[in-house]
Design a protein around this motif. Sequence first.
Motif, PDB file in Angstrom:
ATOM      1  N   MET A   1       0.845  -1.181   0.000  1.00 12.22           N
ATOM      2  CA  MET A   1       0.000   0.000   0.000  1.00 12.22           C
ATOM      3  C   MET A   1       0.891   1.245   0.000  1.00 12.22           C
ATOM      4  SD  MET A   1      -2.793   1.067   2.827  1.00 12.22           S
ATOM      5  CE  MET A   1      -4.191   1.934   2.220  1.00 12.22           C
ATOM      6  N   PRO A   2       0.721   2.142  -0.958  1.00 15.71           N
ATOM      7  CA  PRO A   2       1.544   3.350  -1.052  1.00 15.71           C
ATOM      8  C   PRO A   2       1.291   4.312   0.110  1.00 15.71           C
ATOM      9  CG  PRO A   2       0.270   2.987  -3.074  1.00 15.71           C
ATOM     10  CD  PRO A   2      -0.193   1.997  -2.067  1.00 15.71           C
ATOM     11  N   MET A   3       2.260   5.192   0.326  1.00 19.34           N
ATOM     12  CA  MET A   3       2.119   6.252   1.335  1.00 19.34           C
ATOM     13  C   MET A   3       1.742   7.553   0.640  1.00 19.34           C
ATOM     14  SD  MET A   3       5.180   5.942   4.121  1.00 19.34           S
ATOM     15  CE  MET A   3       4.475   7.207   5.176  1.00 19.34           C
ATOM     16  N   ALA A   4       0.944   8.347   1.302  1.00 19.40           N
ATOM     17  CA  ALA A   4       0.598   9.674   0.787  1.00 19.40           C
ATOM     18  C   ALA A   4       1.714  10.656   1.128  1.00 19.40           C
ATOM     19  CB  ALA A   4      -0.715  10.145   1.390  1.00 19.40           C
ATOM     20  N   ALA A   5       1.939  11.605   0.236  1.00 16.77           N
ATOM     21  CA  ALA A   5       2.970  12.623   0.451  1.00 16.77           C
ATOM     22  C   ALA A   5       2.733  13.383   1.752  1.00 16.77           C
ATOM     23  CB  ALA A   5       3.006  13.581  -0.737  1.00 16.77           C
ATOM     24  N   ASP A  29       2.983   7.188  -8.481  1.00 11.20           N
ATOM     25  CA  ASP A  29       2.490   5.903  -8.001  1.00 11.20           C
ATOM     26  C   ASP A  29       2.415   5.799  -6.480  1.00 11.20           C
ATOM     27  OD1 ASP A  29       5.166   5.781  -7.329  1.00 11.20           O
ATOM     28  OD2 ASP A  29       5.605   4.000  -8.536  1.00 11.20           O
ATOM     29  N   GLY A  30       2.793   6.879  -5.776  1.00 14.01           N
ATOM     30  CA  GLY A  30       2.771   6.852  -4.320  1.00 14.01           C
ATOM     31  C   GLY A  30       3.864   5.994  -3.713  1.00 14.01           C
ATOM     32  N   VAL A  65       6.686   0.031   3.109  1.00 16.96           N
ATOM     33  CA  VAL A  65       5.558   0.842   2.640  1.00 16.96           C
ATOM     34  C   VAL A  65       6.042   1.927   1.690  1.00 16.96           C
ATOM     35  CG1 VAL A  65       3.707   2.386   3.374  1.00 16.96           C
ATOM     36  CG2 VAL A  65       4.277   0.400   4.756  1.00 16.96           C
ATOM     37  N   LEU A  66       7.187   2.498   1.991  1.00 17.05           N
ATOM     38  CA  LEU A  66       7.787   3.544   1.156  1.00 17.05           C
ATOM     39  C   LEU A  66       8.956   2.935   0.403  1.00 17.05           C
ATOM     40  CD1 LEU A  66       7.911   6.467   0.262  1.00 17.05           C
ATOM     41  CD2 LEU A  66       9.205   6.985   2.334  1.00 17.05           C
TER      42      LEU A  66
END
Length: 77
Positions: A1-5, A29-30, A65-66
């Motif tokens: 699951m990508p992280m939001a900025a 793509d996060g 995650v990142l």
Amino acid sequence: MPMAADDIAGMIRAAIPDAEVEITDLAGDGDHYAARVVSESFRGVSRVKQHQAVYAALGGRMGGVLHALQLTTAVPN
């Protein structure tokens, strides 16, 4: 699951309260970000230690995650 900025910036600011943080999503793509972190607390500290402080702020999310973070650190002018 990508992280939001915003989540990345918030984690860095929580650990380094005086930090000015700019986050750029490099691939849309996060997962691949660039971060510029400017903090007075970096003054007199080696670049390696500055980067370690930012990675510590991310609480072990690097490589998981990142996926990728292009990191630039600096002290205020």
